[in-house]
Enzyme design. Structure first.
Site, PDB file in Angstrom:
ATOM      1  N   LYS A  55     -13.778  -7.245  -3.962  1.00  0.00           N
ATOM      2  CA  LYS A  55     -12.437  -6.816  -3.538  1.00  0.00           C
ATOM      3  C   LYS A  55     -12.421  -6.491  -2.052  1.00  0.00           C
ATOM      4  CE  LYS A  55     -10.861  -4.776  -7.915  1.00  0.00           C
ATOM      5  NZ  LYS A  55     -10.446  -3.509  -8.583  1.00  0.00           N
ATOM      6  N   CYS A 164      -1.675   7.198  14.105  1.00  0.00           N
ATOM      7  CA  CYS A 164      -1.484   5.895  14.735  1.00  0.00           C
ATOM      8  C   CYS A 164      -0.226   5.771  15.591  1.00  0.00           C
ATOM      9  CB  CYS A 164      -1.480   4.805  13.663  1.00  0.00           C
ATOM     10  SG  CYS A 164      -3.085   4.542  12.887  1.00  0.00           S
TER      11      CYS A 164
END
Length: 392
Positions: A55, A164
């Protein structure tokens, strides 16, 4: 005797805040994304988790990242194995590393900006430092001021744990400082090191795996001031306006919690949709006063939260593919460096514009937008005006 109004007028600059220099830096340790899944599961002693590794490999493949620079080395993880565990107490050692290294990496970027600016560092009147990596008192701003040998009277602003969107926050703060203090020269530094967020994999935390695949380390610095002396300073971009907003009912969309195990991040799957569905409203509010409604007439500097966010924004506002080229390039070469990213993109844009012979620092265009996205879910919007490349 002067009136209060006369004093206030004398204190203020006449023109808009202007970016006068940019510098960037990264750690030496470079990790290639094509090898990162193997590296990550090996150094975290998780190679037995074969399905989860598959994954993670797919996440890395879809990240559109080629390489990242990471301060944390395999040797450091061997010495401090709790950092590589998923949920082991490790904050003390993380803090020891971060509080020493964040200002040092910031210094490297700041020295490059100061060199480009070309003026004595004694002319720096304000310092704005931003990091999501570590907290202490006195802070990274104090350490950086001493590392650079800035004047003790330098006026400091320290921004911790903004996330961010903070590349926009620091520019908004620097704009206010420069325009309200005549003659001010503001050194802005964003320095981010992922030591605080690195951890091993868990089946129960796929959002953590996304972060491990995206984030990188880097620092960026800009010098901002109004009314530049063009005989000795070279304007790069003007900061025309700046705004911040948060999307209601989205507090958990991007969230971080500082715990004994470090800084843990949590992401909602619909973050790209939340951002893309709200960005046009931010654009309209920012550019209505200027009379601009064609978003392809702007140059774009968008925080590269990840390819899914960029794709969603691109589709929602009908952007031409090349509009986010600079953003995608920085994502590819460095990963998501949190607050530092948009300043890296700003640097990339002005350099590429010069190299390609464009007429302005903004890809030959006059007006541009800088976006930051992060916890809250918060959006920072900065309206930029480029400068003619003949002056550079």
């Amino acid at each position: 005797m002067a009136s209060v109004e006369e004093i206030r007028n004398a204190q203020r600059a006449k023109g808009p805040a202007t970016v006068l220099a940019i510098g960037t830096a990264t750690p030496d340790n470079c990790l290639y994304q094509s090898d990162f899944a193997d590296y990550y599961f090996r150094v975290t002693k998780s190679e037995h988790m074969t399905e989860l590794k598959k994954k993670f490999n797919r996440i890395c493949d879809k990240s559109m990242i080629k390489k990242r620079y990471i301060h944390l080395t395999e040797e450091m993880l061997e010495e401090h194995p709790n950092i590589g565990a998923y949920m082991a107490p490790s904050l003390n050692i993380r803090q020891e590393i971060i509080t020493a290294e964040v200002p040092k990496l910031g210094k490297e970027a700041a020295l490059k900006a100061l060199k480009e600016w070309g003026q004595p560092k004694s002319k720096i009147t304000h310092l704005v430092f931003c990091t999501t990596s570590g907290v202490e008192m006195p802070g990274a701003d104090y350490k950086l001021a001493n590392l650079l040998g800035l004047e003790p009277s330098v006026r400091r602003v320290m921004l911790y744990h903004q996330g961010c969107y903070a590349g926009g926050t620091v520019l908004r703060t620097a704009k206010d400082l420069a325009e309200n203090n005549a003659g001010a020269r503001v050194l802005v530094v964003c320095s981010e090191i992922t030591v605080v967020t690195f951890r091993g994999p868990s089946e129960d935390a796929l959002d953590s795996l996304v972060g491990q695949a995206l984030f990188g380390d880097g620092s960026a610095a800009v010098i901002v001031g109004s009314d530049p002396d063009i005989s000795i300073e070279r304007p790069l971009f003007q900061l025309v306006s700046a705004a911040q907003t948060f999307i209601p009912n989205s507090a958990g969309a991007i969230a971080g919690n500082l715990r004994e195990v470090g800084l843990t991040f949590h992401l909602w799957p619909n973050v790209p949709t939340l951002i893309s569905e709200n960005i046009e409203n931010c654009l309209t509010k920012a550019f209505d006063p200027i009379g601009i409604s064609d978003w392809n007439s702007l140059f774009w500097i968008a925080h590269p939260g990840g390819p899914a966010i960029l794709d969603a924004v691109e589709a929602k506002v009908g952007l031409d593919k090349q509009k986010l080229k600079a953003t995608r390039h920085i994502l590819s070469e460095y990963g998501n460096m949190s607050s530092a990213c948009v300043l890296f993109i700003l640097d990339e844009m002005r350099k590429k514009s010069l190299k390609e012979g464009k007429t302005t620092t903004g890809e030959g265009l006059d007006w541009g937008v800088l976006f930051g996205f992060g916890p809250g879910l918060t959006i920072e919007t900065v309206v930029l005006h480029s400068v003619g490349t003949d002056s550079n």
